[in-house]
Write a protein that holds these residues in place. Structure first.
Motif, mmCIF file in Angstrom:
data_model
loop_
_atom_site.group_PDB
_atom_site.id
_atom_site.type_symbol
_atom_site.label_atom_id
_atom_site.label_comp_id
_atom_site.label_asym_id
_atom_site.label_seq_id
_atom_site.Cartn_x
_atom_site.Cartn_y
_atom_site.Cartn_z
ATOM 1 N N GLY A 1 12.743 12.830 -10.682
ATOM 2 C CA GLY A 1 13.150 13.400 -9.408
ATOM 3 C C GLY A 1 12.014 13.919 -8.556
ATOM 4 O O GLY A 1 12.236 14.383 -7.441
ATOM 5 N N GLU A 2 10.773 13.857 -9.058
ATOM 6 C CA GLU A 2 9.634 14.283 -8.251
ATOM 7 C C GLU A 2 9.310 13.194 -7.230
ATOM 8 O O GLU A 2 9.606 12.031 -7.443
ATOM 9 C CB GLU A 2 8.405 14.519 -9.146
ATOM 10 N N VAL A 3 8.694 13.600 -6.142
ATOM 11 C CA VAL A 3 8.298 12.644 -5.111
ATOM 12 C C VAL A 3 6.775 12.558 -5.104
ATOM 13 O O VAL A 3 6.083 13.580 -5.028
ATOM 14 C CB VAL A 3 8.818 13.078 -3.722
ATOM 15 N N LEU A 4 6.276 11.340 -5.196
ATOM 16 C CA LEU A 4 4.836 11.107 -5.111
ATOM 17 C C LEU A 4 4.497 10.787 -3.671
ATOM 18 O O LEU A 4 4.958 9.794 -3.113
ATOM 19 C CB LEU A 4 4.441 9.937 -6.032
ATOM 20 N N ASP A 5 3.710 11.667 -3.047
ATOM 21 C CA ASP A 5 3.264 11.409 -1.672
ATOM 22 C C ASP A 5 2.318 10.220 -1.667
ATOM 23 O O ASP A 5 1.731 9.871 -2.694
ATOM 24 C CB ASP A 5 2.576 12.646 -1.096
ATOM 25 N N GLY A 6 2.148 9.621 -0.511
ATOM 26 C CA GLY A 6 1.292 8.446 -0.380
ATOM 27 C C GLY A 6 -0.088 8.656 -0.985
ATOM 28 O O GLY A 6 -0.722 9.686 -0.759
ATOM 29 N N THR A 7 -0.526 7.691 -1.769
ATOM 30 C CA THR A 7 -1.843 7.768 -2.412
ATOM 31 C C THR A 7 -2.864 6.876 -1.716
ATOM 32 O O THR A 7 -4.053 7.001 -1.980
ATOM 33 C CB THR A 7 -1.744 7.312 -3.883
ATOM 34 N N GLY A 8 -2.393 5.964 -0.876
ATOM 35 C CA GLY A 8 -3.296 4.998 -0.255
ATOM 36 C C GLY A 8 -3.673 3.862 -1.188
ATOM 37 O O GLY A 8 -4.441 2.979 -0.819
ATOM 38 N N ARG A 9 -3.151 3.863 -2.400
ATOM 39 C CA ARG A 9 -3.486 2.817 -3.378
ATOM 40 C C ARG A 9 -2.680 1.545 -3.124
ATOM 41 O O ARG A 9 -1.526 1.600 -2.754
ATOM 42 C CB ARG A 9 -3.210 3.302 -4.794
ATOM 43 N N ARG A 10 -3.341 0.426 -3.384
ATOM 44 C CA ARG A 10 -2.683 -0.892 -3.310
ATOM 45 C C ARG A 10 -2.050 -1.197 -4.658
ATOM 46 O O ARG A 10 -2.597 -0.836 -5.691
ATOM 47 C CB ARG A 10 -3.695 -1.997 -2.993
ATOM 48 N N THR B 1 0.857 -1.179 0.000
ATOM 49 C CA THR B 1 0.000 0.000 0.000
ATOM 50 C C THR B 1 0.893 1.229 0.000
ATOM 51 O O THR B 1 1.768 1.377 0.864
ATOM 52 C CB THR B 1 -0.919 0.019 1.245
ATOM 53 N N HIS B 2 0.663 2.110 -0.961
ATOM 54 C CA HIS B 2 1.498 3.295 -1.103
ATOM 55 C C HIS B 2 1.053 4.360 -0.104
ATOM 56 O O HIS B 2 0.100 5.104 -0.345
ATOM 57 C CB HIS B 2 1.392 3.824 -2.546
ATOM 58 N N THR B 3 1.740 4.428 1.022
ATOM 59 C CA THR B 3 1.394 5.411 2.043
ATOM 60 C C THR B 3 2.532 6.389 2.330
ATOM 61 O O THR B 3 2.333 7.358 3.055
ATOM 62 C CB THR B 3 0.983 4.724 3.363
ATOM 63 N N GLY B 4 3.709 6.113 1.775
ATOM 64 C CA GLY B 4 4.857 6.983 2.016
ATOM 65 C C GLY B 4 5.365 7.593 0.731
ATOM 66 O O GLY B 4 4.835 7.337 -0.350
ATOM 67 N N PRO B 5 6.414 8.406 0.810
ATOM 68 C CA PRO B 5 6.958 9.058 -0.385
ATOM 69 C C PRO B 5 7.590 8.039 -1.334
ATOM 70 O O PRO B 5 8.199 7.060 -0.895
ATOM 71 C CB PRO B 5 8.013 10.011 0.181
ATOM 72 N N PHE B 6 7.439 8.286 -2.632
ATOM 73 C CA PHE B 6 8.002 7.408 -3.656
ATOM 74 C C PHE B 6 8.602 8.275 -4.752
ATOM 75 O O PHE B 6 7.923 9.123 -5.325
ATOM 76 C CB PHE B 6 6.913 6.492 -4.221
ATOM 77 N N LEU B 7 9.894 8.087 -5.015
ATOM 78 C CA LEU B 7 10.617 8.891 -5.987
ATOM 79 C C LEU B 7 10.261 8.466 -7.402
ATOM 80 O O LEU B 7 10.314 7.286 -7.739
ATOM 81 C CB LEU B 7 12.122 8.744 -5.764
ATOM 82 N N VAL C 1 0.491 3.081 -13.228
ATOM 83 C CA VAL C 1 -0.961 3.109 -13.436
ATOM 84 C C VAL C 1 -1.677 2.729 -12.133
ATOM 85 O O VAL C 1 -2.673 3.349 -11.753
ATOM 86 C CB VAL C 1 -1.371 2.190 -14.606
ATOM 87 N N GLN C 2 -1.158 1.725 -11.435
ATOM 88 C CA GLN C 2 -1.778 1.327 -10.163
ATOM 89 C C GLN C 2 -1.660 2.425 -9.113
ATOM 90 O O GLN C 2 -2.475 2.497 -8.196
ATOM 91 C CB GLN C 2 -1.153 0.019 -9.662
ATOM 92 N N LEU C 3 -0.667 3.294 -9.258
ATOM 93 C CA LEU C 3 -0.516 4.425 -8.342
ATOM 94 C C LEU C 3 -1.362 5.624 -8.769
ATOM 95 O O LEU C 3 -1.374 6.651 -8.100
ATOM 96 C CB LEU C 3 0.956 4.841 -8.241
ATOM 97 N N GLY C 4 -2.070 5.492 -9.905
ATOM 98 C CA GLY C 4 -2.949 6.562 -10.368
ATOM 99 C C GLY C 4 -2.275 7.555 -11.286
ATOM 100 O O GLY C 4 -2.823 8.630 -11.548
ATOM 101 N N LEU C 5 -1.102 7.231 -11.795
ATOM 102 C CA LEU C 5 -0.378 8.127 -12.700
ATOM 103 C C LEU C 5 -0.705 7.801 -14.145
ATOM 104 O O LEU C 5 -1.195 6.739 -14.458
ATOM 105 C CB LEU C 5 1.135 7.998 -12.453
ATOM 106 N N SER C 6 -0.397 8.746 -15.029
ATOM 107 C CA SER C 6 -0.595 8.513 -16.459
ATOM 108 C C SER C 6 0.618 9.052 -17.215
ATOM 109 O O SER C 6 1.406 9.829 -16.677
ATOM 110 C CB SER C 6 -1.874 9.184 -16.947
ATOM 111 N N LEU C 7 0.724 8.672 -18.466
ATOM 112 C CA LEU C 7 1.823 9.131 -19.307
ATOM 113 C C LEU C 7 1.514 10.465 -19.948
ATOM 114 O O LEU C 7 0.371 10.745 -20.284
ATOM 115 C CB LEU C 7 2.106 8.118 -20.415
ATOM 116 N N GLU C 8 2.558 11.274 -20.128
ATOM 117 C CA GLU C 8 2.441 12.504 -20.891
ATOM 118 C C GLU C 8 3.447 12.415 -22.026
ATOM 119 O O GLU C 8 4.584 11.965 -21.825
ATOM 120 C CB GLU C 8 2.812 13.704 -20.030
ATOM 121 N N LEU C 9 3.063 12.847 -23.201
ATOM 122 C CA LEU C 9 3.996 12.902 -24.321
ATOM 123 C C LEU C 9 4.855 14.145 -24.192
ATOM 124 O O LEU C 9 4.358 15.237 -23.913
ATOM 125 C CB LEU C 9 3.255 12.908 -25.655
#
Length: 145
Positions: A93-102, A83-89, A132-140
């Protein structure tokens, strides 16, 4: 001295217990870990990599579902969950804060051993599946027409 299969099981067992120091005991001091996230060389960088995963996913677990029996390198197929609850690089170099996603990401690892210690550990998994499971998407980037 453990054989290659036992050594991989010891490393994954330590990671499932979130015991990075115990996992590092099975790596040579100049070992290299390669993954879609990047390359880590030596105990300090490998420890950072493992600690980073555990910090971002405090309930991180690796379930082995297939072991390929060969001498060297040893291959293991697994599923990483947490479960993503902490920071993830992220890659830029951006940090994704916890999303609560499994997450449940399938992957495999190849491990080469010398003198009873891991010298290279290569993890392969689909980074897009993870993002994708973390809720992110691709940008061109730029004009790709």
């Amino acid at each position: 001295m453990p054989d290659v299969r036992d050594l991989v099981d010891l490393v994954l067992g330590a990671l499932n217990d979130h015991d990075v120091e115990r996992a590092l005991r099975h790596f040579s001091s100049d070992a290299v870990l390669v993954s879609p996230i990047g390359v880590a060389e030596g105990h300090g960088e490998i420890a950072w990599y493992f600690e980073h995963l555990i910090k971002g996913f405090p309930d991180l677990g690796i379930t082995v579902w297939h072991k390929v029996t060969c001498e060297d390198p040893m291959f293991t197929e697994w599923t990483m969950t947490g479960t993503h609850t902490g920071p993830f690089l992220l890659p830029r170099g951006e940090v994704l804060d916890g999303t609560g996603r499994r997450i449940a990401v399938r992957g495999c690892g190849a491990c080469a051993v010398e003198d009873g210690l891991v010298i290279t550990y290569r993890d392969y998994f689909d980074q897009l599946e993870l993002y994708v499971q973390l809720g992110l998407s691709l940008e061109l980037a730029g004009d790709l027409v």
